[in-house]
Write an enzyme that holds these catalytic residues in place. Structure first.
Site, short mmCIF file in Angstrom:
data_model
loop_
_atom_site.label_atom_id
_atom_site.label_comp_id
_atom_site.label_asym_id
_atom_site.label_seq_id
_atom_site.Cartn_x
_atom_site.Cartn_y
_atom_site.Cartn_z
N SER A 54 0.86 -1.18 0.00
CA SER A 54 0.00 0.00 0.00
C SER A 54 0.90 1.23 0.00
CB SER A 54 -0.86 0.01 1.27
OG SER A 54 -1.47 1.27 1.45
N TYR A 58 -2.55 -1.43 10.51
CA TYR A 58 -2.63 -1.75 9.08
C TYR A 58 -1.40 -1.19 8.36
CZ TYR A 58 -4.12 -1.42 4.19
OH TYR A 58 -4.17 -1.51 2.82
N1 LIG Z 1 -8.59 -0.21 -1.69
C1 LIG Z 1 -7.56 0.51 -1.30
O1 LIG Z 1 -7.65 1.74 -1.15
C2 LIG Z 1 -6.23 -0.15 -1.06
C3 LIG Z 1 -5.09 0.66 -0.96
C4 LIG Z 1 -3.87 0.06 -0.73
C5 LIG Z 1 -3.77 -1.30 -0.60
N2 LIG Z 1 -4.89 -2.07 -0.69
C6 LIG Z 1 -4.74 -3.51 -0.50
O2 LIG Z 1 -5.34 -4.19 -1.58
C7 LIG Z 1 -5.73 -5.50 -1.16
C8 LIG Z 1 -7.15 -5.76 -1.62
O3 LIG Z 1 -8.03 -4.87 -0.94
P1 LIG Z 1 -9.38 -4.31 -1.59
O4 LIG Z 1 -9.29 -2.86 -1.58
O5 LIG Z 1 -9.65 -5.02 -2.84
O6 LIG Z 1 -10.44 -4.69 -0.44
P2 LIG Z 1 -11.58 -5.79 -0.38
O7 LIG Z 1 -12.53 -5.69 -1.51
O8 LIG Z 1 -12.10 -5.72 1.02
O9 LIG Z 1 -10.77 -7.14 -0.58
C9 LIG Z 1 -10.07 -7.79 0.43
C10 LIG Z 1 -10.11 -9.27 0.10
O10 LIG Z 1 -9.32 -9.97 1.06
C11 LIG Z 1 -9.98 -11.16 1.39
N3 LIG Z 1 -9.63 -11.58 2.76
C12 LIG Z 1 -9.72 -10.84 3.88
N4 LIG Z 1 -9.38 -11.59 4.93
C13 LIG Z 1 -9.07 -12.83 4.45
C14 LIG Z 1 -8.68 -14.06 5.05
N5 LIG Z 1 -8.52 -14.18 6.36
N6 LIG Z 1 -8.46 -15.10 4.24
C15 LIG Z 1 -8.63 -15.01 2.90
N7 LIG Z 1 -9.00 -13.89 2.28
C16 LIG Z 1 -9.23 -12.82 3.05
C17 LIG Z 1 -11.47 -10.85 1.30
O11 LIG Z 1 -12.23 -12.02 0.97
P3 LIG Z 1 -13.07 -12.82 2.06
O12 LIG Z 1 -13.66 -11.81 2.99
O13 LIG Z 1 -14.09 -13.55 1.25
O14 LIG Z 1 -12.12 -13.75 2.71
C18 LIG Z 1 -11.52 -9.86 0.15
O15 LIG Z 1 -11.80 -10.48 -1.08
C19 LIG Z 1 -5.54 -5.53 0.36
O16 LIG Z 1 -4.33 -6.16 0.69
C20 LIG Z 1 -5.46 -4.05 0.71
O17 LIG Z 1 -4.74 -3.84 1.90
C21 LIG Z 1 -6.12 -1.53 -0.93
#
Ligand SMILES: NC(=O)c1ccc[n+]([C@@H]2O[C@H](COP(=O)([O-])OP(=O)(O)OC[C@H]3O[C@@H](n4cnc5c(N)ncnc54)[C@H](OP(=O)(O)O)[C@@H]3O)[C@@H](O)[C@H]2O)c1
Length: 247
Positions: free
Chosen positions: A138, A151
């Site tokens: 991130s 986080y």
């Molecule tokens: N969106 C942003 O602004 C942003 C910015 C920087 C970095 N990121 C990073 O990008 C990545 C994806 O995030 P996103 O924004 O796409 O959010 P999101 O839609 O909430 O996706 C997170 C995913 O992680 C999975 N997950 C969570 N806990 C888990 C577990 N214990 N085991 C297996 N899967 C798990 C969830 O699936 P289940 O709940 O079905 O398990 C979900 O599909 C993350 O690492 C996040 O930190 C996002």
């Protein structure tokens, strides 16, 4: 990285960035397997992408990681790309009394999960003629958001660990990439309609271009100021950033 002809396992592939990356790689003809806990989310994504497959995994649970890795190696011996994308992001009480359950959940999901899953698949990946590990960190790995301090710390740790992994795998067939997104419109912290965040489709288009380009760090333009922050004035930058985010 090579953008076609891969067999890719992506955690958190049932929603947000993971789902959109899975879809983009699927559209390029790669074999994509998505992982996550919510079966319905996975099934819905697979249904919309004929040929895609899913594998239930809880990255907080070492036994679940082992079972998923064994299943992948057995059913997809060509697996040559691992995308450690699953993550959770919650506000915490840093500066006060911490919710221990939340702290542990965040560290287990965001840090221990990728380390354990990579460990479970690394010998398999090393045996492939060409393989890639993509760790999703991130912009907050480089400029912490105090509101989500734990986080941010897990993402800084992912950055550090990714560099070590890259060094340790030098000379092997495994390339190690870091994808550091800016704020992107997903359900993470309920930001799907957040105007200050980058639209998901724009983020994915730019990210796919960068992935094809062959750099170690995948950085869209919007995340550059956070990435480039480190230096003697780091704290002043962090304070200004946090003041801006507080409004
Ligand atoms: N969106 C942003 O602004 C942003 C910015 C920087 C970095 N990121 C990073 O990008 C990545 C994806 O995030 P996103 O924004 O796409 O959010 P999101 O839609 O909430 O996706 C997170 C995913 O992680 C999975 N997950 C969570 N806990 C888990 C577990 N214990 N085991 C297996 N899967 C798990 C969830 O699936 P289940 O709940 O079905 O398990 C979900 O599909 C993350 O690492 C996040 O930190 C996002």
């Amino acid at each position: 990285m090579r953008m076609t002809g891969n067999t890719i396992f992506i955690t958190g592939g049932g929603s947000g960035i993971g789902q959109a990356l899975a879809s983009a790689f699927h559209a390029k003809g790669n074999k994509v397997i998505i992982g996550g806990r919510r079966k319905a989310q996975l099934e819905e994504t697979v249904k919309a992408h004929p040929g895609m497959e899913s594998c239930e995994i809880d990255v907080r649970d070492p036994d679940s990681i082992k079972a998923a890795a064994n299943w992948l190696i057995l059913h997809h011996p060509q697996l040559d790309v691992l995308i450690n994308n699953a993550g959770i992001m919650k506000a915490d009480q840093t500066g006060g009394v911490m919710d221990d359950e939340l702290t542990v959940a965040t560290i287990e999901t965001n840090l221990l999960g990728p380390i354990r899953l990579t460990s479970a698949l690394i010998e398999h990946l090393k045996a492939q003629p060409e393989a890639t590990i993509v760790n999703v960190s991130s912009g907050l790995a480089f400029t912490p958001l105090a509101f989500t301090a734990v986080y941010s710390a897990t993402k800084a740790a992912i950055h550090s660990w990714t560099m070590s992994l890259r060094v340790r795998l030098r000379g092997s067939s495994v390339r190690v990439l870091e994808l550091a997104p800016p704020w992107v419109r997903t359900d993470l912290m309920g930001g799907r309609d957040e105007p200050r965040a980058m639209p998901l489709d724009m983020f994915i288009d730019e990210t796919m271009d960068r992935l094809a380009f062959g750099v170690d760090e995948i950085l869209v333009d919007r995340v550059r100021p956070l990435r480039d922050n480190a230096g003697p004035n780091e704290l002043a930058f962090v304070e200004t950033f946090n003041d801006q985010m507080a409004h």
